[in-house]
Design a protein around this motif. Structure first.
Motif, PDB file in Angstrom:
ATOM      1  N   LEU A 138      10.521  -4.447  -0.361  1.00  0.00           N
ATOM      2  CA  LEU A 138       9.732  -3.066   0.318  1.00  0.00           C
ATOM      3  C   LEU A 138      11.569  -2.161   0.368  1.00  0.00           C
ATOM      4  O   LEU A 138      12.296  -2.418  -0.581  1.00  0.00           O
ATOM      5  CB  LEU A 138       9.721  -3.029   1.591  1.00  0.00           C
ATOM      6  CG  LEU A 138       8.607  -3.715   1.511  1.00  0.00           C
ATOM      7  CD1 LEU A 138       8.336  -4.015   3.468  1.00  0.00           C
ATOM      8  CD2 LEU A 138       7.100  -3.654   1.235  1.00  0.00           C
ATOM      9  N   ASP A 142      12.396   0.228   4.961  1.00  0.00           N
ATOM     10  CA  ASP A 142      10.649  -0.209   5.069  1.00  0.00           C
ATOM     11  C   ASP A 142      10.836  -2.170   5.266  1.00  0.00           C
ATOM     12  O   ASP A 142      11.086  -2.473   6.395  1.00  0.00           O
ATOM     13  CB  ASP A 142      10.290  -0.629   3.643  1.00  0.00           C
ATOM     14  CG  ASP A 142       9.786   1.170   3.965  1.00  0.00           C
ATOM     15  OD1 ASP A 142       9.581   1.844   5.054  1.00  0.00           O
ATOM     16  OD2 ASP A 142       8.882   1.921   2.363  1.00  0.00           O
ATOM     17  N   GLN A 145      12.610  -2.341   8.454  1.00  0.00           N
ATOM     18  CA  GLN A 145      12.089  -2.007   9.759  1.00  0.00           C
ATOM     19  C   GLN A 145      10.917  -3.538  10.097  1.00  0.00           C
ATOM     20  O   GLN A 145      10.481  -4.050  10.577  1.00  0.00           O
ATOM     21  CB  GLN A 145      10.697  -1.468   9.866  1.00  0.00           C
ATOM     22  CG  GLN A 145      10.016  -0.663  10.585  1.00  0.00           C
ATOM     23  CD  GLN A 145      10.488  -0.295  12.002  1.00  0.00           C
ATOM     24  OE1 GLN A 145      12.530   0.354  11.453  1.00  0.00           O
ATOM     25  NE2 GLN A 145      10.445  -0.010  13.105  1.00  0.00           N
TER      26      GLN A 145
END
Length: 162
Positions: A138, A142, A145
Motif C-alpha cells: 500500500l 497506509d 496504519q
C-alpha cells in the motif's frame, strides 16, 4: 517543527505505547498474521505481510497483486524496526523533523535499511521488542496504519492481553 509534525509524532508515539503484548510466541504470530491476511483479502489489498524475529520468519503471506519488490521492502523495513526497536513510521517522522536521513552519508546502508513506514515492533511487556510486523504494498502511511489496526484488533481479541 510544525504543529502537524508534532501531532503526527505524538500519534506515532502513542501507537508504540498502546500496542504492547503480554506475550508473543509462534502461535501468536500465526494468529496475528492470519487476522491481517483475512482483512487484506477481504479488502482486496495486494500486499505482503511478514512477521519475523530477525532472520526467522514466523509468518509470511503474499497476496495477488503484490510484487517481488514487496519482499525487498519488507526485508529493509523489518531490519530498521528490529535495529531501532521502533516503527519505521516513527523513525521516518523523527529523522525528517531533524532534517536528517540516516540512509545517506554512510550510517545506514540503503541496501539494508529504509525509513519507509510499514514495519512495527512487537513489544512484550517486561521483555522488550521480540519481533517486527511488516506490510508492503500500500502507500507507506497506509502500510503503517494497516499494521497498527491489525495489532490493535489482535490485542483486543486476546484475553491474555487485556
Amino acid at each position: 517543527m510544525t504543529d502537524t509534525t508534532s501531532s503526527r509524532l505524538s500519534e506515532l508515539r502513542q501507537h508504540e505505547d498502546e500496542l504492547v503484548f503480554e506475550r508473543f510466541d509462534h502461535h501468536d504470530a500465526w494468529r496475528l498474521g492470519s487476522l491481517m491476511a483475512v482483512r487484506a483479502i477481504t479488502e482486496e489489498h495486494g500486499v505482503a505481510i511478514d512477521i519475523r524475529r530477525h532472520d526467522l520468519v514466523l509468518f509470511r503471506c503474499v497476496l495477488p497483486g503484490a510484487t517481488a519488490d514487496q519482499q525487498e521492502w519488507i526485508r529493509r523495513k523489518s531490519a530498521t524496526t528490529l535495529r531501532f526497536e521502533q516503527s519505521t513510521a516513527l523513525l521516518h517522522e523523527e529523522f525528517s523533523a531533524k532534517g536528517f536521513d540516516p540512509t545517506r552519508g554512510g550510517w545506514l546502508t540503503p541496501e539494508d535499511y529504509t525509513l519507509a513506514p510499514g514495519s512495527f515492533p512487537v513489544r512484550v511487556s517486561g521483555a522488550g521488542v521480540v519481533a517486527a510486523v511488516t506490510v508492503s504494498g500500500l502507500a507507506s502511511d497506509d502500510d503503517h496504519q494497516f499494521v497498527v489496526e491489525g495489532i490493535r484488533a489482535f490485542l483486543k481479541g486476546d484475553p491474555s492481553n487485556d
